[in-house]
Scaffold this motif. Structure first.
Motif, PDB file in Angstrom:
ATOM      1  N   TYR A 153       0.825  -1.200   0.000  1.00  0.00           N
ATOM      2  CA  TYR A 153       0.000   0.000   0.000  1.00  0.00           C
ATOM      3  C   TYR A 153       0.866   1.260   0.000  1.00  0.00           C
ATOM      4  CZ  TYR A 153      -3.631   3.339   1.334  1.00  0.00           C
ATOM      5  OH  TYR A 153      -4.489   4.405   1.364  1.00  0.00           O
ATOM      6  N   HIS A 160      -0.459  -2.414  -7.944  1.00  0.00           N
ATOM      7  CA  HIS A 160      -0.639  -2.623  -6.502  1.00  0.00           C
ATOM      8  C   HIS A 160      -2.068  -2.978  -6.108  1.00  0.00           C
ATOM      9  CE1 HIS A 160      -1.984   1.580  -6.515  1.00  0.00           C
ATOM     10  NE2 HIS A 160      -2.492   1.367  -5.321  1.00  0.00           N
ATOM     11  N   LEU A 164      -2.748  -6.047  -3.556  1.00  0.00           N
ATOM     12  CA  LEU A 164      -3.450  -5.826  -2.293  1.00  0.00           C
ATOM     13  C   LEU A 164      -4.648  -6.773  -2.165  1.00  0.00           C
ATOM     14  CD1 LEU A 164      -3.456  -1.917  -2.113  1.00  0.00           C
ATOM     15  CD2 LEU A 164      -2.206  -3.478  -0.598  1.00  0.00           C
ATOM     16  N   ARG A 354      -1.496   8.717   1.967  1.00  0.00           N
ATOM     17  CA  ARG A 354      -0.507   7.906   1.279  1.00  0.00           C
ATOM     18  C   ARG A 354       0.832   8.621   1.307  1.00  0.00           C
ATOM     19  NH1 ARG A 354      -0.796   3.839  -1.953  1.00  0.00           N
ATOM     20  NH2 ARG A 354      -3.028   4.017  -2.276  1.00  0.00           N
TER      21      ARG A 354
END
Length: 355
Positions: A153, A160, A164, A354
């Motif tokens: 993440y 990704h 995930l 993020r």
């Protein structure tokens, strides 16, 4: 990704004024992934909310430190880390007297499970027995998986989202195995009938009174009431009407135990225009009047359908352990602290940023 909490007294789209607060995930960009993972600190203050509230999303908590208790619906689970806990959309939970809580929080929506749709049924089953203590081997394996989720993440590199989803799928399936569940839920029918029964189960678990009738659910699924009845009966051995009644009773218990709503207001929340009829319905289904249930409501620790305390999960097969049933007061004294009207917090809290 941000979390929005509808404040008490406001209409959150889940039943109008006075309903339990609803926490949502907001995805600001069209291409953002409806998934977040972080520590309790980076997720923000809602990760340790001390008041009863609901989510519109799934939450998995990996608790590695802390004291106090976690309360899910009507069950209280004393903290003896390490733990792995599961919450499904619509469940009511809060942290009670929690100090020093540390670990990881995983948040995701129904849409995120698109690659592994069977995980929805596993998560619902895990949500029925939501709190488990991990032994050394299980804790080590869980910690490695959670660390991989954090890393993927945080990087946010090409591909990704699929990684995930794959890692989350492994975490869910392994958890189900540890709890002596099955990788595919029993009774799942192939094809359209199985999908119809699964969608019906999801709808009545949302706590939305507009969906607490067989006709409304059939319309939402896009089938006739007769077809819905056949599919649900084949999948569960029970009729849609029986399952709807159970959902309404469960929601009424949540509201009686976790809010200061009057019995008349609770009746309205679960779709009864006549409080007297609601009282008769509740007594018939539970053996107690709403008032008696509220006065005697206790928050208990229960490791499964038969109770028995905190469930300890081993690296092989799950086994229910004893000693986790420290009952809370749950009566009028505590309801004042739990009451929705006494909650004060920011309208918008940042869930995670993020890197």
């Amino acid at each position: 990704m941000r979390g929005t909490t509808v404040l008490p007294g406001e209409d959150g789209g889940t039943g109008g004024r006075g309903a339990l607060p609803m926490h949502r995930l907001e995805v600001p960009m069209p291409d953002a992934v409806p998934f977040a993972i972080g520590t309790f600190d980076t997720i923000g203050p809602m990760s340790r909310a001390a008041f009863p509230h609901r989510h519109t999303f799934y939450e998995i908590v990996h608790v590695t430190a802390g004291r106090g208790a976690h309360v899910t619906d009507l069950a209280r689970w004393p903290l003896r880390p390490p733990h792995l806990g599961f919450l499904t959309p619509g469940q009511v939970h809060h942290w009670e007297g929690a100090t020093g809580v540390d670990g990881s929080v995983v948040l995701f929506t129904e849409d995120f499970l698109i690659d592994h749709p069977d995980d929805r049924q596993l998560l619902r089953r895990l949500g029925e027995r939501p709190w488990h203590t991990l032994d050394e081997r299980a804790a080590d394996r869980t910690a490695r998986l959670v660390a991989d989720l954090h890393e993927e993440y945080g990087r946010g590199t090409d591909g990704h989202p699929s990684v995930l989803r794959a890692l989350l799928h492994v975490l869910v399936v392994r958890a189900a195995r540890l709890y002596d569940a099955h990788p595919v839920a029993p009774g799942r029918l192939p094809g359209r009938p199985g999908a119809v029964a699964e969608e019906f189960t999801r709808l009545i678990g949302r706590g939305d009174p507009a969906l607490w009738s067989v006709g409304a659910c059939a319309a939402a699924v896009g089938v006739s009431a007769g077809h819905l009845a056949e599919a649900v009966k084949a999948a569960t051995g029970r009729t849609p009407g029986q399952l709807v009644r159970e959902a309404r009773v469960h929601e009424a218990k949540r509201l009686l135990a976790r809010t200061d709503l009057t019995v008349r207001q609770v009746a309205g929340r679960v779709g009864f225009g006549d409080p007297a009829y609601f009282c008769r319905f509740f007594r018939r289904e539970t053996g107690a009047s709403p008032g008696d249930f509220r006065r005697g409501a206790e928050v208990r620790g229960g490791g499964g359908a038969a109770g028995g305390g905190d469930a300890r999960v081993s690296g092989g097969r799950g086994a229910a352990g004893g000693g986790g049933g420290e009952g809370g007061d749950g009566g009028a004294r505590d309801r004042g602290a739990w009451a929705c009207r006494d909650i004060h917090h920011d309208r918008r809290v940042q869930s995670i940023v993020r890197p």
